[in-house]
Each structure stands twice: as C-alpha cells, then as structure tokens.
Design a protein around this motif. Structure first.
Motif, PDB file in Angstrom:
ATOM      1  N   THR A   2       2.473   1.128   0.076  1.00  0.00           N
ATOM      2  CA  THR A   2       3.209   1.682  -0.694  1.00  0.00           C
ATOM      3  C   THR A   2       2.798   3.226  -0.626  1.00  0.00           C
ATOM      4  O   THR A   2       1.715   3.820  -0.428  1.00  0.00           O
ATOM      5  CB  THR A   2       2.939   1.195  -2.190  1.00  0.00           C
ATOM      6  OG1 THR A   2       3.324  -0.201  -2.165  1.00  0.00           O
ATOM      7  CG2 THR A   2       3.395   2.088  -3.260  1.00  0.00           C
ATOM      8  N   ARG A   4       2.697   6.358  -3.041  1.00  0.00           N
ATOM      9  CA  ARG A   4       2.828   6.463  -4.418  1.00  0.00           C
ATOM     10  C   ARG A   4       2.648   7.976  -4.746  1.00  0.00           C
ATOM     11  O   ARG A   4       1.935   8.699  -4.352  1.00  0.00           O
ATOM     12  CB  ARG A   4       1.019   5.821  -4.970  1.00  0.00           C
ATOM     13  CG  ARG A   4       1.040   4.534  -4.628  1.00  0.00           C
ATOM     14  CD  ARG A   4      -0.230   3.864  -4.905  1.00  0.00           C
ATOM     15  NE  ARG A   4      -0.384   2.514  -5.220  1.00  0.00           N
ATOM     16  CZ  ARG A   4      -0.601   1.708  -4.248  1.00  0.00           C
ATOM     17  NH1 ARG A   4      -0.772   2.136  -2.990  1.00  0.00           N
ATOM     18  NH2 ARG A   4      -0.537   0.359  -4.268  1.00  0.00           N
ATOM     19  N   GLN A  28      10.846   1.876  -7.853  1.00  0.00           N
ATOM     20  CA  GLN A  28       9.718   1.432  -8.925  1.00  0.00           C
ATOM     21  C   GLN A  28       8.837   2.671  -9.510  1.00  0.00           C
ATOM     22  O   GLN A  28       8.870   3.440  -9.127  1.00  0.00           O
ATOM     23  CB  GLN A  28       8.805   0.584  -8.020  1.00  0.00           C
ATOM     24  CG  GLN A  28       7.828  -0.032  -8.718  1.00  0.00           C
ATOM     25  CD  GLN A  28       6.744  -0.895  -8.072  1.00  0.00           C
ATOM     26  OE1 GLN A  28       6.828  -0.792  -6.853  1.00  0.00           O
ATOM     27  NE2 GLN A  28       5.981  -1.598  -8.785  1.00  0.00           N
ATOM     28  N   ALA A  72       1.714  -1.957  -7.812  1.00  0.00           N
ATOM     29  CA  ALA A  72       2.890  -1.328  -7.016  1.00  0.00           C
ATOM     30  C   ALA A  72       3.152  -2.237  -5.596  1.00  0.00           C
ATOM     31  O   ALA A  72       2.190  -2.944  -4.984  1.00  0.00           O
ATOM     32  CB  ALA A  72       2.523  -0.035  -6.263  1.00  0.00           C
ATOM     33  N   CYS A  77       6.566   4.054  -4.937  1.00  0.00           N
ATOM     34  CA  CYS A  77       6.456   4.084  -6.493  1.00  0.00           C
ATOM     35  C   CYS A  77       6.119   5.250  -7.079  1.00  0.00           C
ATOM     36  O   CYS A  77       5.327   6.312  -6.362  1.00  0.00           O
ATOM     37  CB  CYS A  77       5.165   2.874  -6.808  1.00  0.00           C
ATOM     38  SG  CYS A  77       5.007   2.613  -8.447  1.00  0.00           S
TER      39      CYS A  77
END
Length: 180
Positions: A2, A4, A28, A72, A77
């Motif tokens: 992910t 972030r 997300q 996440a 995200c």
C-alpha cells in the motif's frame, strides 16, 4: 504494498470534504482521528479531549492512527492526517514529545509526498468539535508544515480551489509517485 498518502493541514481547510469526495471516487481513505475521538469522548463523558487533557487526546490519536495504518488494504490509501500530526499537535501545545511517539513516526512511514491544505479563511468555521479560532488554525497549519519538514517529508500545498480541482491535484501527486 500500500502507498499511504497523508492529507494534513490546519482545521477547517477542507481536508475532510476533499477526502469524502475522493472516497466517493473509490479511493480508500481514513477517518480523521481528532473529530472522531472528540465525538466519542463527549458521548461517553471521557477526559481525552484536547481542552481537558492534551496528553490523553494524543494517546487516543496515536491508537487511532496506528489502527488506520494497519487497516489499509488497497494499493493506495489517503489519510486524513497521520502519526506525524500528533507530534505537530504536541509541539503546538508546547508539550514534550515522548520517545514512543517519535518511534511510532519512524515505524509507520507514509509516502514522502504529503498534501497539505493551507489555511482558508473563506471556508473556515467552528463547530461542536472544532473549537479553535482561525488564528489557531493558522498556527496548526504552520506546526504541521514544521513537523513534516523536520521528518523529511516533501509538502505539496493543495490549491484553494473547488473540491474537483483539489481532487485533480491529489490525483496528479499520487500518479507521480505510483509511476516511480
């Protein structure tokens, strides 16, 4: 893995509105810790409120941010603030930053590109959870600029524009990182 991305800044600068718009596009996102904690603490009669116990409030925010980090699951995200915001909050409150918070900021890294919403007087408003006045919102923005810069993040200031234009800006910053 992910990627972030944090969207930070002072209160009342349009972060949550932007994140809700981006979530509606299928990205997300996290829920802002501060507002949720204040609402929950008020509902239960708790003392972890920024105007009662800034240290307890910071503890609650850390738990929330780490939990959000762990949740996440998508490739990308977007976070409504992150662990470094807690350090900025403590600096703003002129409180010491415990070593475990510094360690948390290291253990839970985000993408080096941080989107920051500048103070925006025209949209700023206070409410039940947002008790800060506009000058304090400006100081909060500066505290976030300072802590993220100190921690080595690269700040990208969101334009004072429509939510659609801001979302386009976010997509551009994300696409630059995803391509690399």
């Amino acid at each position: 893995m992910t990627k972030r991305f944090i969207i930070t800044g002072g209160p009342g600068s349009g972060k949550s509105t932007l994140l809700a718009y981006l979530a509606a596009q299928g990205i997300q996102t996290s829920i802002e810790a501060g507002r949720a904690i204040i609402q929950m603490q008020e509902r239960i009669g708790g003392s972890a409120l920024p105007w009662r116990s800034p240290e307890k409030f910071a503890e609650q925010m850390l738990t929330w941010e780490v939990y959000s980090y762990e949740l996440a699951k998508d490739d990308i995200c977007l976070y409504d603030r992150g662990v470094p915001d807690i350090l900025g909050y403590l600096n703003l409150s002129q409180l010491p930053i415990p070593e475990y918070l510094k360690k948390a900021a290291e253990l839970y890294p985000y993408q080096p590109q941080v989107l920051i919403a500048p103070p925006w007087f025209e949209i700023y408003c206070q409410d039940e959870q947002r008790k800060q006045d506009y000058p304090l919102a400006v100081k909060t923005y500066q505290a976030m600029c300072d802590i993220y810069t100190e921690l080595g993040y690269q700040l990208y200031e969101l334009p004072k524009a429509s939510v659609e234009e801001r979302a386009d800006f976010v997509h551009k910053v994300i696409s630059l990182q995803v391509e690399n």
